[in-house]
Write a protein that holds these residues in place. Sequence first.
Motif, PDB file in Angstrom:
ATOM      1  N   PHE A 122       0.614  -1.318   0.270  1.00 51.34           N
ATOM      2  CA  PHE A 122      -0.076   0.616   0.159  1.00 51.34           C
ATOM      3  C   PHE A 122       0.820   0.770   0.076  1.00 51.34           C
ATOM      4  O   PHE A 122       0.568   2.049  -0.461  1.00 51.34           O
ATOM      5  CB  PHE A 122      -1.205   0.028   0.880  1.00 51.34           C
ATOM      6  N   GLN A 123       1.891   1.380   1.139  1.00 52.26           N
ATOM      7  CA  GLN A 123       2.492   2.444   0.584  1.00 52.26           C
ATOM      8  C   GLN A 123       3.873   2.575   0.007  1.00 52.26           C
ATOM      9  O   GLN A 123       4.535   3.312   0.278  1.00 52.26           O
ATOM     10  CB  GLN A 123       3.616   2.301   2.133  1.00 52.26           C
ATOM     11  N   ARG A 124       4.062   1.636  -0.976  1.00 55.52           N
ATOM     12  CA  ARG A 124       5.012   1.537  -2.391  1.00 55.52           C
ATOM     13  C   ARG A 124       6.533   1.853  -1.193  1.00 55.52           C
ATOM     14  O   ARG A 124       6.979   2.754  -1.491  1.00 55.52           O
ATOM     15  CB  ARG A 124       4.162   2.266  -2.512  1.00 55.52           C
ATOM     16  N   PHE A 125       7.263   1.223  -0.766  1.00 54.34           N
ATOM     17  CA  PHE A 125       8.374   1.330  -0.374  1.00 54.34           C
ATOM     18  C   PHE A 125       9.197   0.014  -0.183  1.00 54.34           C
ATOM     19  O   PHE A 125       7.741  -1.130   0.292  1.00 54.34           O
ATOM     20  CB  PHE A 125       8.418   2.082   1.061  1.00 54.34           C
ATOM     21  N   ASN A 126       9.947  -0.262   0.046  1.00 53.56           N
ATOM     22  CA  ASN A 126      11.115  -1.893   0.250  1.00 53.56           C
ATOM     23  C   ASN A 126      11.740  -1.905   1.509  1.00 53.56           C
ATOM     24  O   ASN A 126      11.569  -0.634   1.914  1.00 53.56           O
ATOM     25  CB  ASN A 126      12.144  -1.737  -0.713  1.00 53.56           C
ATOM     26  N   ILE A 127      10.872  -2.831   2.022  1.00 49.90           N
ATOM     27  CA  ILE A 127      11.010  -2.996   3.433  1.00 49.90           C
ATOM     28  C   ILE A 127      12.328  -2.441   3.828  1.00 49.90           C
ATOM     29  O   ILE A 127      12.736  -2.465   5.376  1.00 49.90           O
ATOM     30  CB  ILE A 127      10.423  -4.193   3.250  1.00 49.90           C
ATOM     31  N   ASP A 128      13.589  -2.740   3.224  1.00 50.69           N
ATOM     32  CA  ASP A 128      14.792  -3.178   3.771  1.00 50.69           C
ATOM     33  C   ASP A 128      15.681  -1.489   3.107  1.00 50.69           C
ATOM     34  O   ASP A 128      16.986  -1.953   2.958  1.00 50.69           O
ATOM     35  CB  ASP A 128      16.216  -4.361   2.882  1.00 50.69           C
ATOM     36  N   ASP A 129      15.023  -1.183   2.217  1.00 49.89           N
ATOM     37  CA  ASP A 129      15.382   0.449   1.544  1.00 49.89           C
ATOM     38  C   ASP A 129      16.301   0.913   2.954  1.00 49.89           C
ATOM     39  O   ASP A 129      15.643   0.901   4.106  1.00 49.89           O
ATOM     40  CB  ASP A 129      13.980   1.552   1.334  1.00 49.89           C
ATOM     41  N   ASP A 130      16.873   1.577   2.190  1.00 50.75           N
ATOM     42  CA  ASP A 130      18.561   1.868   3.645  1.00 50.75           C
ATOM     43  C   ASP A 130      18.072   3.430   4.066  1.00 50.75           C
ATOM     44  O   ASP A 130      18.603   3.535   5.499  1.00 50.75           O
ATOM     45  CB  ASP A 130      19.566   2.681   2.980  1.00 50.75           C
ATOM     46  N   LEU A 163      12.677  -8.429   4.407  1.00 49.36           N
ATOM     47  CA  LEU A 163      12.952  -8.909   5.840  1.00 49.36           C
ATOM     48  C   LEU A 163      13.939  -9.601   6.148  1.00 49.36           C
ATOM     49  O   LEU A 163      14.165  -8.820   7.139  1.00 49.36           O
ATOM     50  CB  LEU A 163      11.243  -9.380   6.017  1.00 49.36           C
ATOM     51  N   ALA A 164      14.370 -10.366   5.930  1.00 46.99           N
ATOM     52  CA  ALA A 164      15.789 -11.075   6.123  1.00 46.99           C
ATOM     53  C   ALA A 164      16.497  -9.990   6.434  1.00 46.99           C
ATOM     54  O   ALA A 164      17.510 -10.328   7.231  1.00 46.99           O
ATOM     55  CB  ALA A 164      16.073 -12.069   4.826  1.00 46.99           C
ATOM     56  N   HIS A 165      16.715  -9.606   5.271  1.00 43.49           N
ATOM     57  CA  HIS A 165      18.017  -8.607   5.237  1.00 43.49           C
ATOM     58  C   HIS A 165      17.834  -7.244   6.187  1.00 43.49           C
ATOM     59  O   HIS A 165      18.559  -7.040   6.796  1.00 43.49           O
ATOM     60  CB  HIS A 165      17.848  -7.994   3.182  1.00 43.49           C
ATOM     61  N   VAL A 166      16.541  -6.601   6.263  1.00 45.69           N
ATOM     62  CA  VAL A 166      16.493  -6.045   7.846  1.00 45.69           C
ATOM     63  C   VAL A 166      16.840  -6.830   8.729  1.00 45.69           C
ATOM     64  O   VAL A 166      17.382  -6.108   9.738  1.00 45.69           O
ATOM     65  CB  VAL A 166      15.217  -5.777   7.237  1.00 45.69           C
ATOM     66  N   LEU A 167      17.184  -7.893   9.169  1.00 45.31           N
ATOM     67  CA  LEU A 167      17.165  -8.331  10.416  1.00 45.31           C
ATOM     68  C   LEU A 167      18.014  -8.587  10.357  1.00 45.31           C
ATOM     69  O   LEU A 167      19.165  -8.756  11.533  1.00 45.31           O
ATOM     70  CB  LEU A 167      16.197 -10.165  10.199  1.00 45.31           C
ATOM     71  N   GLU A 168      19.274  -9.152   8.985  1.00 43.90           N
ATOM     72  CA  GLU A 168      20.586  -9.087   9.089  1.00 43.90           C
ATOM     73  C   GLU A 168      21.369  -7.330   9.334  1.00 43.90           C
ATOM     74  O   GLU A 168      21.769  -7.090  10.316  1.00 43.90           O
ATOM     75  CB  GLU A 168      21.102  -9.222   8.076  1.00 43.90           C
ATOM     76  N   GLU A 169      20.328  -6.780   9.234  1.00 41.38           N
ATOM     77  CA  GLU A 169      21.271  -5.269   9.378  1.00 41.38           C
ATOM     78  C   GLU A 169      20.796  -4.484  10.537  1.00 41.38           C
ATOM     79  O   GLU A 169      21.313  -4.025  11.293  1.00 41.38           O
ATOM     80  CB  GLU A 169      20.094  -3.832   7.812  1.00 41.38           C
ATOM     81  N   VAL A 170      19.582  -5.626  11.149  1.00 40.89           N
ATOM     82  CA  VAL A 170      18.678  -4.424  12.517  1.00 40.89           C
ATOM     83  C   VAL A 170      18.828  -5.664  13.634  1.00 40.89           C
ATOM     84  O   VAL A 170      17.795  -6.647  14.178  1.00 40.89           O
ATOM     85  CB  VAL A 170      17.714  -3.485  12.486  1.00 40.89           C
ATOM     86  N   PRO A 171      19.979  -6.275  14.306  1.00 40.39           N
ATOM     87  CA  PRO A 171      19.765  -7.578  14.648  1.00 40.39           C
ATOM     88  C   PRO A 171      18.476  -7.581  16.169  1.00 40.39           C
ATOM     89  O   PRO A 171      19.142  -6.193  16.561  1.00 40.39           O
ATOM     90  CB  PRO A 171      21.249  -8.425  15.269  1.00 40.39           C
ATOM     91  N   GLY A 172      18.298  -8.174  16.575  1.00 40.20           N
ATOM     92  CA  GLY A 172      17.454  -8.036  18.060  1.00 40.20           C
ATOM     93  C   GLY A 172      15.943  -7.166  17.409  1.00 40.20           C
ATOM     94  O   GLY A 172      15.172  -6.849  18.394  1.00 40.20           O
ATOM     95  N   LEU A 173      15.938  -6.410  16.092  1.00 44.14           N
ATOM     96  CA  LEU A 173      14.485  -6.340  15.771  1.00 44.14           C
ATOM     97  C   LEU A 173      13.181  -7.226  15.767  1.00 44.14           C
ATOM     98  O   LEU A 173      13.345  -8.149  15.272  1.00 44.14           O
ATOM     99  CB  LEU A 173      14.549  -5.647  14.569  1.00 44.14           C
TER     100      LEU A 173
END
Length: 274
Positions: A122-130, A163-173
């Motif tokens: 809906f919001q048109r953004f990539n979850i893992d956008d920097d 989302l897997a990439h986000v969890l790598e970049e922000v561990p513990g989220l």
Amino acid sequence: MRHNGRVLTIADAHAHIYPGKIAEKATASVGDFYHIGMNRIGYPHTLLESGTQAGIGRFLVCSVATKPEQARSINDFIAQKCGQYPQFLGLAALHPAQTDWAEEIDRAISLGLRGFKFHPDFQRFNIDDDSMLPLYRKVRETGLPILFHMGDDRYDYSAPQRLAHVLEEVPGLCCIAAHFGGYQRWSDAAKYLVGEQLYFDTSSSLWRLTPEEAVGLIHHFGADHMMFGTDFPMWEPRVELERFLALDLTEQEQDKILYQNFERLFGVTVGQPE
């Protein structure tokens, strides 16, 4: 609700509500987006009535900000309805383009909201956008979860790999990956999504997955990481519950998914509907 001779305790970990003046339009818009007829209109009192009839004692409620300027009013509305209906726990809306996200995160917490909701399609953004990583790090500091819509195969915004990439970049989220981690992209969800602070919900999936596929995903992710969700008003709570209870799960697995994981994640007691 009684099932196989025992009283079930149930929480709905994924439900949407809208203000009365826009509820019909907002509900219809969601149905049009997915080309699915909506079963109800997303009024708060309708959720409570239909959910209570199905035996649901707690509801995690949210809405989506499709424009940056909507987030504040949505959060005021969600907080007001949580005050009006003690059965509700609320998630705050945030938009990836809003500039005051740090202040709104703090304000949402002051309102008593219990996490955050994004709908990348809906919001048109990539979850893992920097550009999103600072926001995620701020949320990680709060210890509250983010509920992500996941996996529509018409778009790449919410692909499980992101989302897997986000969890790598922000561990513990702490995250809740809706729709078994990837609506219509369940094989990718099973391949890429893993984490101690990662939860999943059953919403808007049991009508498409075979019972065997659903049970396979639950066992793959672990019943300790799954929560029951209806995606109201898209689905009728009673029908979604019937679909879930038809799965070949143990009573222990059922209880974890229906309420125990919800209680642990949000620090609340679910109880029976009044």
